[in-house]
Design an enzyme around this catalytic site. Structure first.
Site, short mmCIF file in Angstrom:
data_model
loop_
_atom_site.label_atom_id
_atom_site.label_comp_id
_atom_site.label_asym_id
_atom_site.label_seq_id
_atom_site.Cartn_x
_atom_site.Cartn_y
_atom_site.Cartn_z
N LYS A 121 -12.28 -2.71 -10.97
CA LYS A 121 -11.53 -1.53 -10.57
C LYS A 121 -10.02 -1.75 -10.68
O LYS A 121 -9.51 -2.82 -10.37
CB LYS A 121 -11.86 -1.17 -9.12
CG LYS A 121 -13.20 -0.49 -8.94
CD LYS A 121 -13.36 -0.07 -7.48
CE LYS A 121 -14.65 0.68 -7.24
NZ LYS A 121 -14.80 1.10 -5.84
N PHE A 141 -3.10 -21.30 -3.01
CA PHE A 141 -2.19 -20.18 -2.71
C PHE A 141 -2.38 -19.69 -1.27
O PHE A 141 -1.44 -19.17 -0.66
CB PHE A 141 -2.42 -19.01 -3.67
CG PHE A 141 -1.85 -19.20 -5.04
CD1 PHE A 141 -0.49 -19.32 -5.24
CD2 PHE A 141 -2.68 -19.23 -6.15
CE1 PHE A 141 0.05 -19.48 -6.51
CE2 PHE A 141 -2.17 -19.40 -7.42
CZ PHE A 141 -0.80 -19.53 -7.61
N LYS A 198 2.01 1.94 -3.71
CA LYS A 198 0.95 1.79 -4.71
C LYS A 198 0.80 3.13 -5.44
O LYS A 198 -0.05 3.95 -5.13
CB LYS A 198 -0.36 1.39 -4.03
CG LYS A 198 -1.46 0.97 -4.97
CD LYS A 198 -2.71 0.58 -4.19
CE LYS A 198 -3.80 0.07 -5.09
NZ LYS A 198 -5.05 -0.26 -4.33
N GLY A 257 -4.18 -7.85 -3.56
CA GLY A 257 -5.01 -6.83 -4.17
C GLY A 257 -4.23 -5.64 -4.71
O GLY A 257 -4.58 -5.10 -5.76
N GLU A 267 0.83 -1.21 0.00
CA GLU A 267 0.00 0.00 0.00
C GLU A 267 0.86 1.25 0.00
O GLU A 267 0.48 2.28 -0.57
CB GLU A 267 -0.92 -0.01 1.22
CG GLU A 267 -2.14 0.87 1.09
CD GLU A 267 -3.13 0.40 0.03
OE1 GLU A 267 -3.60 1.23 -0.76
OE2 GLU A 267 -3.44 -0.82 0.00
N ASP A 291 -4.40 -4.44 -8.58
CA ASP A 291 -4.84 -3.08 -8.92
C ASP A 291 -3.82 -2.36 -9.80
O ASP A 291 -4.17 -1.71 -10.79
CB ASP A 291 -5.07 -2.27 -7.65
CG ASP A 291 -6.39 -2.57 -6.97
OD1 ASP A 291 -7.18 -3.35 -7.53
OD2 ASP A 291 -6.63 -2.04 -5.87
N GLU A 345 -13.80 -8.90 4.40
CA GLU A 345 -14.56 -8.61 3.19
C GLU A 345 -15.68 -9.64 2.98
O GLU A 345 -16.75 -9.30 2.47
CB GLU A 345 -13.64 -8.58 1.97
CG GLU A 345 -12.75 -7.34 1.87
CD GLU A 345 -13.52 -6.08 1.49
OE1 GLU A 345 -14.69 -6.19 1.07
OE2 GLU A 345 -12.94 -4.99 1.60
N THR A 398 -0.11 -20.46 2.13
CA THR A 398 1.14 -19.80 2.53
C THR A 398 0.91 -18.39 3.06
O THR A 398 1.87 -17.67 3.34
CB THR A 398 2.11 -19.74 1.32
OG1 THR A 398 1.45 -19.14 0.20
CG2 THR A 398 2.58 -21.13 0.94
#
Length: 460
Positions: free
Chosen positions: A227, A254, A160, A190, A157, A194, A269, A257
């Site tokens: 998005k 996935f 980003k 994510g 983040e 993105d 979420e 791990t």
């Protein structure tokens, strides 16, 4: 299991109407392509049996004494696939290479020609994921005779940004991708999905891309929507667009791990969708949440009884609930969105305390406060409120944060007004598994709820 979302959008709903001007001529035209050339056909002269390709687009022409104006109605349709496929990096599984192709004959033709004409793939992989799966991906491409370039990047983040997008684009340009037949593949959480999505949408104005989520949160959220985006001016996802991938490939293996904290992060979420529209999902998370944390959503480890299918059922229901909300409103033309629950104060909180809170954790703190708002407004019972908070605690999610002040709440609501067309559009739960959108923020319930929330949860 696969999900196919087909969405369409019309840029202009009605032809322009000129007022106070005498219209001399007003025509509506269909468009027909014959021998590679598009021609206008008036409605009067239009025959659906005409030979040639007929477009869904229309042109409206209005001629007045002052001149001519044209209004173009051009529908845009995106079709993308969401496919669950265990063993995505198993060389015997060609989903990663061919799963995005919808035409079975084209799939088979490519499958047959790979030995003589290798496929080419550019992959952006989160650095942590690369450390875990990079060798396996390399072996997969070598076994499938693929010409490839893998770009490992630290995608967090904090970085980003457009700078990282440009770095990806520079490497894509060097690899010289075909703009239509060689999709960029993003493998990571994510943030990675993105950033790569935005880069792909910019390269040659739109290059197809594939999402492979490796965290639970991206599995049920970022991978199934359209998005793309990066942070800008210290604001979360201030720059971005709505360009869906050609496909998202989901492989729960996935998740094994991923750290326990990141499993909890993704459960936030899933809980969001449960509270908004699916009581059954809420009850599943309430009952089996601790097991899902312990097992990391791996259902094939000798499990029996009710727990056996909890991982597959909960993720499937969460994805289906998300697709139901996203598919008819992919471009957010309607700003009343149930999926915005938990996203009223969390963007400001997340950026303020970065990197101490994960996205799902910030969302859950927001949801926890909003549950108190819903209770204060009489939208749910005290028992329902306590069940929800208890479920959050059972999922090991934070339910309060010291940096959520009334000043931050008020600032977040102001930002929300700017973001949502002058209305706050606040989703609130109505009991368990149902919700409505509210726009009134001036009453005392927000303050009273905040005080009760702090009094009851600050010691949790």
């Amino acid at each position: 299991m696969s999900y196919v979302a087909i969405t369409g959008k019309t840029h202009v709903d009605e032809p322009l109407q000129c007022h106070n001007i005498a219209l001399v001529k007003n025509n509506e035209f269909h468009l027909v392509q014959v021998n590679g050339t598009w021609k206008r056909k008036t409605v009067k002269n239009f025959n659906k049996n005409l030979k040639g390709r007929i477009s869904a687009a229309k042109i409206y022409e209005s001629t007045t004494e002052q001149g001519t104006s044209w209004t173009v109605i051009s529908p845009i349709v995106f079709t993308y696939k969401v496919i669950e496929s265990l063993g995505l990096l198993d060389p015997s599984n060609d989903t990663l290479l061919l799963g995005h192709i919808r035409d079975p004959q084209q799939q088979e033709a490519l499958r047959s020609s790979i030995s003589t004409k290798p496929l080419r793939r550019f992959v952006v992989m989160d650095q942590t994921v690369y450390n875990l799966y990079g060798c396996q991906l390399t072996d997969y491409f070598e076994a499938r005779n693929v010409l490839y370039r893998i770009l490992p990047l630290t995608t967090t983040e904090e970085n980003k940004s457009m700078e990282l997008v440009m770095k990806i684009l520079e490497e894509v340009h060097k690899f010289s991708l075909d703009r239509r037949t060689e999709p960029i593949i993003a493998i990571g959480g994510g943030v990675c999905l993105d950033i790569v999505g935005l880069a792909a949408s910019l390269y040659r104005r739109r290059t197809p891309y594939i999402r492979v989520p490796t965290t639970l949160l991206s599995y049920v959220d970022a991978s199934v929507g359209a998005k793309t985006g990066v942070n800008f001016a210290n604001c979360k996802n201030k720059l971005g667009g709505y360009i869906p991938p050609v496909a998202a490939f989901l492989d729960l293996s996935f998740i094994q791990t991923v750290s326990r904290r990141h499993i909890s992060n993704g459960l936030a979420e899933m809980l969001k969708m449960a509270l908004m529209k699916h009581r059954g999902l809420f009850e599943l998370l309430e009952t089996h949440g601790p097991f899902l944390l312990d097992s990391k959503f791996q259902s094939d480890s000798g499990l029996h009884g009710d727990n056996k299918d909890a991982a597959s059922v909960s993720t499937r229901v969460a994805i289906e609930a998300m697709l139901e909300e996203l598919a008819p409103n992919l471009w957010e033309d309607d700003l009343d969105r149930l999926v915005d629950f938990g996203h009223i104060i969390s963007p400001e909180l997340e950026m303020k305390v970065l990197p101490s809170l994960l996205h799902g954790e910030a969302v859950n703190i927001d949801m926890s406060y909003m549950v108190y708002v819903a209770r204060e407004r009489g939208l749910m019972t005290e028992e329902e409120k306590l069940r929800i908070i208890g479920c959050m605690v059972g999922l090991e999610l934070p339910v309060w944060h010291q940096d959520v002040t009334l000043a931050l709440v008020q600032h977040s609501l102001c930002e929300r007004l700017n973001h949502s067309g002058g209305l706050v559009r606040m989703p609130l739960p109505i009991g368990l598994g149902h919700a409505e959108i509210f726009n009134d923020t001036g009453d005392e319930s927000l303050y009273r709820a905040f005080e009760k929330w702090c009094d009851e949860q600050r010691l949790q």
